[in-house]
Enzyme design. Structure first.
Site, PDB file in Angstrom:
ATOM      1  N   ASN A  58      -6.862   0.560  -2.469  1.00 36.48           N
ATOM      2  CA  ASN A  58      -7.594   1.370  -1.486  1.00 36.48           C
ATOM      3  C   ASN A  58      -6.830   2.648  -1.146  1.00 36.48           C
ATOM      4  OD1 ASN A  58      -5.823  -0.561  -0.339  1.00 36.48           O
ATOM      5  ND2 ASN A  58      -6.774  -0.353   1.672  1.00 36.48           N
ATOM      6  N   HIS A  97      -2.585 -12.276   3.317  1.00 37.08           N
ATOM      7  CA  HIS A  97      -2.218 -12.181   4.737  1.00 37.08           C
ATOM      8  C   HIS A  97      -2.984 -13.143   5.664  1.00 37.08           C
ATOM      9  CE1 HIS A  97      -5.724  -9.615   4.511  1.00 37.08           C
ATOM     10  NE2 HIS A  97      -5.074  -8.510   4.229  1.00 37.08           N
ATOM     11  N   HIS A 156       1.873   4.164   8.176  1.00 34.83           N
ATOM     12  CA  HIS A 156       1.276   5.374   8.747  1.00 34.83           C
ATOM     13  C   HIS A 156       2.394   6.081   9.505  1.00 34.83           C
ATOM     14  CE1 HIS A 156      -2.833   3.916   7.983  1.00 34.83           C
ATOM     15  NE2 HIS A 156      -2.438   2.755   8.465  1.00 34.83           N
ATOM     16  N   ARG A 194       0.185   4.262  -0.727  1.00 32.74           N
ATOM     17  CA  ARG A 194      -0.520   5.460  -0.244  1.00 32.74           C
ATOM     18  C   ARG A 194      -0.606   6.578  -1.280  1.00 32.74           C
ATOM     19  NH1 ARG A 194      -2.837   2.512   3.561  1.00 32.74           N
ATOM     20  NH2 ARG A 194      -1.638   2.248   5.486  1.00 32.74           N
ATOM     21  N   ASP A 203       2.460  -6.680   2.825  1.00 29.88           N
ATOM     22  CA  ASP A 203       1.347  -5.821   3.250  1.00 29.88           C
ATOM     23  C   ASP A 203       1.909  -4.521   3.824  1.00 29.88           C
ATOM     24  OD1 ASP A 203      -1.190  -4.872   3.709  1.00 29.88           O
ATOM     25  OD2 ASP A 203      -1.623  -6.184   5.406  1.00 29.88           O
ATOM     26  N   HIS A 230       0.878  -1.174   0.000  1.00 29.52           N
ATOM     27  CA  HIS A 230       0.000   0.000   0.000  1.00 29.52           C
ATOM     28  C   HIS A 230       0.917   1.226   0.000  1.00 29.52           C
ATOM     29  CE1 HIS A 230      -3.656  -2.350   1.147  1.00 29.52           C
ATOM     30  NE2 HIS A 230      -2.749  -3.131   1.728  1.00 29.52           N
ATOM     31  N   HIS A 268      -9.070  -9.887   0.716  1.00 33.69           N
ATOM     32  CA  HIS A 268      -8.936  -9.732   2.163  1.00 33.69           C
ATOM     33  C   HIS A 268     -10.134 -10.474   2.743  1.00 33.69           C
ATOM     34  CE1 HIS A 268      -8.106  -7.137   5.927  1.00 33.69           C
ATOM     35  NE2 HIS A 268      -8.916  -8.133   6.256  1.00 33.69           N
TER      36      HIS A 268
END
Length: 435
Positions: A109, A218, A304, A79, A300, A77, A194
């Site tokens: 996402n 995952h 953040h 971002r 994965d 991800h 997922h």
């Protein structure tokens, strides 16, 4: 022309690799002999341990370091777009390069989510401008029914996979309508899910009835892995037409609830979806790896900032920089073999998504190469981290083995703590499905 001398494969062969442009032009298995033939054929190239990182000409003596096909991470991800204060394609691809990953696949996402062909086109263009390593994308399924967009994108070849959230997600990504799920499995190529607990059973059933392949992201618990193993052992559920692939992350292999419960800070930092499980679960997952039921190690990578993680419950952790070191350490401790590591991190990911020129060291293959020092003992400190998020759940951990050199399309993008100076101006990464 770039020549890598005296690399050691996962099967203990000593080899030289001749790289011409972005292709492996020749491989010499030395079998104890010097590779004078190789050097004489390229006598214009000077042997130099001070090869310019930006250059494609020179000879590098790997001095017996482990040489593998570049690592392919099918689950990240980055971002980008919309959340780039956490990570972006430039910083995330550098984290990949530092960790030995030569190709990453990004999940949909983002903000906005990648659920239209236009959003995917824009993502490809942005990554192409800045990515230090190769990249691909999983298209996203929407609860608002974007079947026509899925059909268009998969049909065009811009993506070969569709990500479906059957448990938790944000915005429009969580899909609970069984009829819509059936349509997605029909047209979505390889469906990445997922799915947790009973949703794994549902995904397996949908794949068997409608799908063209299921990739379960995952897997985090013994119970879930037993469900997947049982399905893999059933030829009616797992076959050439409807294969099932199982992914495990490093954090679900090496972190557990006891670590999360050790302090208030750890209870904030060590949170992701799926959540960590008991130590007995991690042991069972590692055994499933050894037994051949796990197909890939996906990071994965979901960064953040540290402030975000400590301020409120926020799910996701970074992982691109540490996945290889964790698996090399497991190999050093005898928990897995190096051939299995290569299969999980390079060979299988390439085969699963049809990257026919990646995932192996062979004449004519793409010159995506990871070189690791398996003997070095080191400890990860915060100053070592290049991801924009600036932290790692594995800070303070002691490792045996780390990435030494990353070559992407024949270019050395990272070597022994240094990045190529021109990565911003001349990114090495290519879109993997580009015609």
């Amino acid at each position: 022309m770039l020549i890598l001398k005296n690399g050691k494969t996962v099967r203990n062969e000593i080899i030289d690799l001749v790289i011409n442009g972005d292709i492996i032009d020749d491989i010499i298995i030395k079998q104890g002999l010097s590779a004078q033939r190789c050097i004489k054929e390229v006598d214009a190239v000077q042997d130099s341990q001070e090869i310019d990182l930006e250059g494609r000409v020179g000879v590098v003596d790997l001095e017996g370091r482990l040489v593998m096909p570049g690592i392919i991470d099918l689950h990240t991800h980055m971002r980008d777009p919309g959340l780039t204060h956490k990570e972006d394609f430039y910083t995330g691809s550098r984290a990949c390069a530092k960790g030995g990953i030569t190709t990453f696949f990004d999940m949909p996402n983002t903000q906005p989510p990648t659920v239209t062909a236009q959003a995917l086109t824009e993502k490809i263009a942005q990554a192409a401008r800045v990515s230090a390593v190769n990249f691909g994308f999983h298209f996203g399924a929407s609860k608002n029914n974007n079947i026509d967009e899925i059909r268009r994108v998969i049909g065009s070849g811009q993506a070969r996979s569709t990500k479906v959230f059957m448990n938790v997600s944000t915005g429009l990504m969580l899909i609970e309508d069984t009829a819509l799920l059936a349509e997605i499995f029909k047209v979505g190529g390889l469906v990445f899910v997922h799915a947790e607990a009973e949703m794994i059973d549902k995904a397996i059933e949908l794949n068997a009835r409608y799908g063209n392949g299921l990739y379960i992201c995952h897997i985090s618990s013994e119970e879930e892995m037993r469900t997947v193993i049982k399905a893999k052992q059933n030829p009616a559920l797992h076959n050439r037409q409807h294969p099932i692939y199982a992914e495990v992350t490093p954090h679900h292999l090496f972190l557990h609830t006891g670590m999360r419960e050790a302090s208030a800070e750890a209870d904030m930092l060590l949170r992701m979806k799926p959540e960590l499980k008991a130590q007995s679960d991690t042991a069972f997952l590692m055994q499933a790896v050894r037994d051949g039921y796990v197909d890939t190690i996906g990071t994965d990578h979901a960064p953040h900032t540290l402030d975000e993680k400590l301020a409120q419950l926020t799910f996701g952790i970074p992982g691109a920089e540490t996945s290889l070191a964790l698996m090399l350490t497991a190999a050093a401790k005898g928990n897995i073999t190096l051939p299995l590591l290569q299969k999980l991190m390079s060979e299988n990911p390439a085969a699963i998504l049809g990257l026919t020129h990646k995932g192996g060291l062979a004449k004519g293959a793409d010159a995506d190469i990871t070189v690791a020092d398996t003997a070095v003992h080191w400890q990860l400190g915060r100053k070592d981290i290049v991801s924009k998020c600036g932290w790692s759940p594995f800070e303070g951990w002691n490792f045996i083995g780390k990435n030494y050199m990353t070559i992407v399309n024949g270019k050395i993008v990272y070597r022994d703590g240094r990045f190529a100076a021109d990565l911003r101006e001349r990114p090495a990464g290519h879109f993997v499905f580009q015609a």
